[in-house]
Design a protein around this motif. Sequence first.
Motif, PDB file in Angstrom:
ATOM      1  N   LEU A 293      -0.506  26.884 -66.603  1.00 50.11           N
ATOM      2  CA  LEU A 293      -0.910  25.548 -66.182  1.00 50.11           C
ATOM      3  C   LEU A 293      -0.246  25.227 -64.848  1.00 50.11           C
ATOM      4  N   HIS A 294      -1.068  25.123 -63.803  1.00 50.20           N
ATOM      5  CA  HIS A 294      -0.548  24.850 -62.464  1.00 50.20           C
ATOM      6  C   HIS A 294      -0.672  23.354 -62.185  1.00 50.20           C
ATOM      7  N   VAL A 295       0.426  22.734 -61.760  1.00 43.65           N
ATOM      8  CA  VAL A 295       0.460  21.297 -61.492  1.00 43.65           C
ATOM      9  C   VAL A 295       0.524  21.072 -59.986  1.00 43.65           C
ATOM     10  N   GLU A 296      -0.514  20.423 -59.442  1.00 45.54           N
ATOM     11  CA  GLU A 296      -0.542  20.117 -58.019  1.00 45.54           C
ATOM     12  C   GLU A 296       0.397  18.953 -57.710  1.00 45.54           C
ATOM     13  N   HIS A 297       0.875  18.898 -56.468  1.00 41.11           N
ATOM     14  CA  HIS A 297       1.719  17.788 -56.050  1.00 41.11           C
ATOM     15  C   HIS A 297       0.873  16.526 -55.884  1.00 41.11           C
ATOM     16  N   PRO A 298       1.469  15.339 -56.074  1.00 42.11           N
ATOM     17  CA  PRO A 298       0.726  14.087 -55.873  1.00 42.11           C
ATOM     18  C   PRO A 298       0.225  13.964 -54.437  1.00 42.11           C
ATOM     19  N   ARG A 299      -0.861  13.212 -54.265  1.00 41.05           N
ATOM     20  CA  ARG A 299      -1.465  13.036 -52.945  1.00 41.05           C
ATOM     21  C   ARG A 299      -0.793  11.863 -52.227  1.00 41.05           C
ATOM     22  N   LEU A 300       0.357  12.137 -51.617  1.00 39.29           N
ATOM     23  CA  LEU A 300       1.107  11.083 -50.945  1.00 39.29           C
ATOM     24  C   LEU A 300       0.830  11.033 -49.447  1.00 39.29           C
ATOM     25  N   LYS A 301       0.182  12.077 -48.904  1.00 40.55           N
ATOM     26  CA  LYS A 301      -0.124  12.119 -47.474  1.00 40.55           C
ATOM     27  C   LYS A 301      -1.522  12.704 -47.303  1.00 40.55           C
ATOM     28  N   GLY A 302      -1.959  12.789 -46.036  1.00 39.21           N
ATOM     29  CA  GLY A 302      -3.226  13.442 -45.759  1.00 39.21           C
ATOM     30  C   GLY A 302      -4.338  12.482 -45.383  1.00 39.21           C
ATOM     31  N   GLY A 303      -5.530  13.053 -45.222  1.00 36.20           N
ATOM     32  CA  GLY A 303      -6.670  12.289 -44.741  1.00 36.20           C
ATOM     33  C   GLY A 303      -7.078  11.163 -45.658  1.00 36.20           C
ATOM     34  N   ARG A 304      -6.986  11.385 -46.981  1.00 38.18           N
ATOM     35  CA  ARG A 304      -7.395  10.330 -47.910  1.00 38.18           C
ATOM     36  C   ARG A 304      -6.473   9.119 -47.826  1.00 38.18           C
ATOM     37  N   ARG A 305      -5.206   9.339 -47.519  1.00 34.82           N
ATOM     38  CA  ARG A 305      -4.295   8.213 -47.327  1.00 34.82           C
ATOM     39  C   ARG A 305      -4.666   7.425 -46.074  1.00 34.82           C
ATOM     40  N   VAL A 306      -5.134   8.115 -45.041  1.00 39.37           N
ATOM     41  CA  VAL A 306      -5.583   7.431 -43.826  1.00 39.37           C
ATOM     42  C   VAL A 306      -6.815   6.574 -44.148  1.00 39.37           C
ATOM     43  N   VAL A 307      -7.737   7.156 -44.926  1.00 40.27           N
ATOM     44  CA  VAL A 307      -8.920   6.392 -45.337  1.00 40.27           C
ATOM     45  C   VAL A 307      -8.516   5.165 -46.139  1.00 40.27           C
ATOM     46  N   LYS A 308      -7.540   5.317 -47.024  1.00 41.07           N
ATOM     47  CA  LYS A 308      -7.066   4.186 -47.819  1.00 41.07           C
ATOM     48  C   LYS A 308      -6.498   3.093 -46.923  1.00 41.07           C
ATOM     49  N   ALA A 309      -5.689   3.485 -45.908  1.00 43.01           N
ATOM     50  CA  ALA A 309      -5.088   2.505 -45.011  1.00 43.01           C
ATOM     51  C   ALA A 309      -6.152   1.747 -44.213  1.00 43.01           C
ATOM     52  N   VAL A 310      -7.160   2.488 -43.727  1.00 42.03           N
ATOM     53  CA  VAL A 310      -8.235   1.840 -42.967  1.00 42.03           C
ATOM     54  C   VAL A 310      -9.032   0.900 -43.876  1.00 42.03           C
ATOM     55  N   PHE A 311      -9.353   1.370 -45.086  1.00 45.30           N
ATOM     56  CA  PHE A 311     -10.097   0.545 -46.040  1.00 45.30           C
ATOM     57  C   PHE A 311      -9.327  -0.725 -46.377  1.00 45.30           C
ATOM     58  N   ASP A 312      -8.010  -0.591 -46.578  1.00 49.31           N
ATOM     59  CA  ASP A 312      -7.191  -1.752 -46.910  1.00 49.31           C
ATOM     60  C   ASP A 312      -7.261  -2.815 -45.822  1.00 49.31           C
ATOM     61  N   ARG A 313      -7.053  -2.406 -44.580  1.00 49.72           N
ATOM     62  CA  ARG A 313      -6.966  -3.396 -43.506  1.00 49.72           C
ATOM     63  C   ARG A 313      -8.323  -4.010 -43.174  1.00 49.72           C
ATOM     64  N   VAL A 314      -9.361  -3.192 -43.170  1.00 51.73           N
ATOM     65  CA  VAL A 314     -10.698  -3.744 -42.902  1.00 51.73           C
ATOM     66  C   VAL A 314     -11.106  -4.700 -44.012  1.00 51.73           C
ATOM     67  N   SER A 315     -10.862  -4.309 -45.261  1.00 49.65           N
ATOM     68  CA  SER A 315     -11.221  -5.167 -46.391  1.00 49.65           C
ATOM     69  C   SER A 315     -10.422  -6.460 -46.373  1.00 49.65           C
ATOM     70  N   ALA A 316      -9.116  -6.368 -46.071  1.00 51.79           N
ATOM     71  CA  ALA A 316      -8.276  -7.570 -46.018  1.00 51.79           C
ATOM     72  C   ALA A 316      -8.760  -8.530 -44.937  1.00 51.79           C
ATOM     73  N   LEU A 317      -9.137  -7.990 -43.773  1.00 49.61           N
ATOM     74  CA  LEU A 317      -9.634  -8.842 -42.694  1.00 49.61           C
ATOM     75  C   LEU A 317     -10.930  -9.545 -43.089  1.00 49.61           C
ATOM     76  N   LEU A 318     -11.858  -8.792 -43.681  1.00 49.85           N
ATOM     77  CA  LEU A 318     -13.125  -9.390 -44.107  1.00 49.85           C
ATOM     78  C   LEU A 318     -12.912 -10.442 -45.184  1.00 49.85           C
ATOM     79  N   LEU A 319     -12.033 -10.145 -46.148  1.00 48.96           N
ATOM     80  CA  LEU A 319     -11.779 -11.103 -47.216  1.00 48.96           C
ATOM     81  C   LEU A 319     -11.106 -12.372 -46.693  1.00 48.96           C
ATOM     82  N   LEU A 320     -10.198 -12.219 -45.729  1.00 49.35           N
ATOM     83  CA  LEU A 320      -9.560 -13.401 -45.137  1.00 49.35           C
ATOM     84  C   LEU A 320     -10.582 -14.281 -44.421  1.00 49.35           C
ATOM     85  N   ILE A 321     -11.515 -13.653 -43.721  1.00 46.09           N
ATOM     86  CA  ILE A 321     -12.549 -14.427 -43.021  1.00 46.09           C
ATOM     87  C   ILE A 321     -13.448 -15.142 -44.018  1.00 46.09           C
ATOM     88  N   LEU A 322     -13.887 -14.423 -45.048  1.00 43.64           N
ATOM     89  CA  LEU A 322     -14.791 -15.006 -46.031  1.00 43.64           C
ATOM     90  C   LEU A 322     -14.111 -16.092 -46.867  1.00 43.64           C
TER      91      LEU A 322
END
Length: 503
Positions: A293-322
Amino acid sequence: MHSVEVAQVIDVSETLNGSTAPLANSAGPTRSGWQSRYVVTLCFLDAVVGLASAVAALGLRFGPATAEPYNRGHLWLTIALPFAWMVALTLNRAYETRHLFVGNDEYARVFRSGLALTATLAVVSLAFDFRLARGYVIIAMPLVIVAGVAMRYLARQRLHRSWARGERLHRVILVGHEVAVAEMTRRLRRERFHGLGVVGACLPHRPAESAERRAAGSLPPILGTFEHVASAVGRVGADTVVVLSCPEIAGAALRRLGWQLERDDVDLIVASNLVDVAGDRTTIRPVDGLPMLHVEHPRLKGGRRVVKAVFDRVSALLLLILAAPVLLAIALLVRLNPDAGGPAIFHQVRVGKNGRPFIIYKFRTMYVDAEDRLEELLSPNETDGGLFKMRDDPRVTPVGRWLRRLSLDELPQLVNVLKGDMSLVGPRPPLPREVAGYPADMRRRLVVKPGLTGLWQVSGRSDLSWEESIRLDLSYVENWSLAMDMAILVRTLSAVVRSSGAY
């Protein structure tokens, strides 16, 4: 959960003589019966979703020209789309029961089915020189994906409600040592939406009399020892056996148990001692004939984290406006409240990613002297650990109690998300005094940004124990994914509507 709610210890000799027959009589509908009906219902819903999405795309794209001869190809496509949608779901194994009922895997498979069907339509139209209207595809495919996920979510919620009533549960026998069985029983009884009802347990040996007294509220009925698992299944009408981590049942013993259970199509589950490690982080890799049983390391870095950061800030801005009018109205309501006094926005130091302190923003829900009155209220604290929670906290204003119930007091934290101090989804942002008392393992939750919502919020919020809230936060850190974030955001809406644990 029927007999699960009454903890008892049954003598092994009585068990072997069949004294547990009443348990079998309360089994209710068979697992295969309700699961088959559930899958048939999903097939019907998917067919309706496919047809409705295709008809909507046809009408919106062509309007009155739908019946014209040159649109005959799109008419045939509209008729065929529901069947193609169901074939795509089948190929993506979206009807297999192991992917249904719980978790995000089912929704991910529906999404992948939509992408695969879109790509197939494009290839077929090119191969057969069929002029497929892009507007038709742009309308139909997002509709079928969103509606497909929504319908499956509603079907699952209905099933979860029946599970909460003790209906259609998997009848489970736990196999393991006394401490592990008691812990697993406690967790399964506490969590409502798992579909597992414990009807008994098999231990390595019959508990001593003193152990019986200690187990009086934690152990399920004892149905025998490890040698009696197969016979116990038949006596209580169980359909699932969960083997907890123990050296006595491993290798050849586990294989023999599987052979005994397969005759009656009883599920065999081996509970890993890898705590809170999600399945997509584990893979079995054979090495010289031995399954490793091989256990992968948690996804703490990488491209998906960048996508998460962009999604967070864009969503927060839109929600604040709305939400700007709502934010302004709440600020005025808090500021003009004659009982509270003080500013509308409450500032407090919290600990963020990597232990970095930041200022969190919330609407004021307490009187201005709330911190000074904390010491006198520590004795009636209604939670354990380092977190203070009180259901009827006298420091909360009448307006603040209403804001907390609807979680509106947390809306200013969208500014923290926009600044990058927080994420939309993550562990609960702790106070410095909480972090000061963290043991080494608990500091693991500080390797990611805290969240405006998280597993702790959608699982009960203030009703959770300190230990359970920490476990959920660590589980999120170890198993994070974009699909998990989306599922938590959807579940947050339901948690806010229910106001469960909000005080």
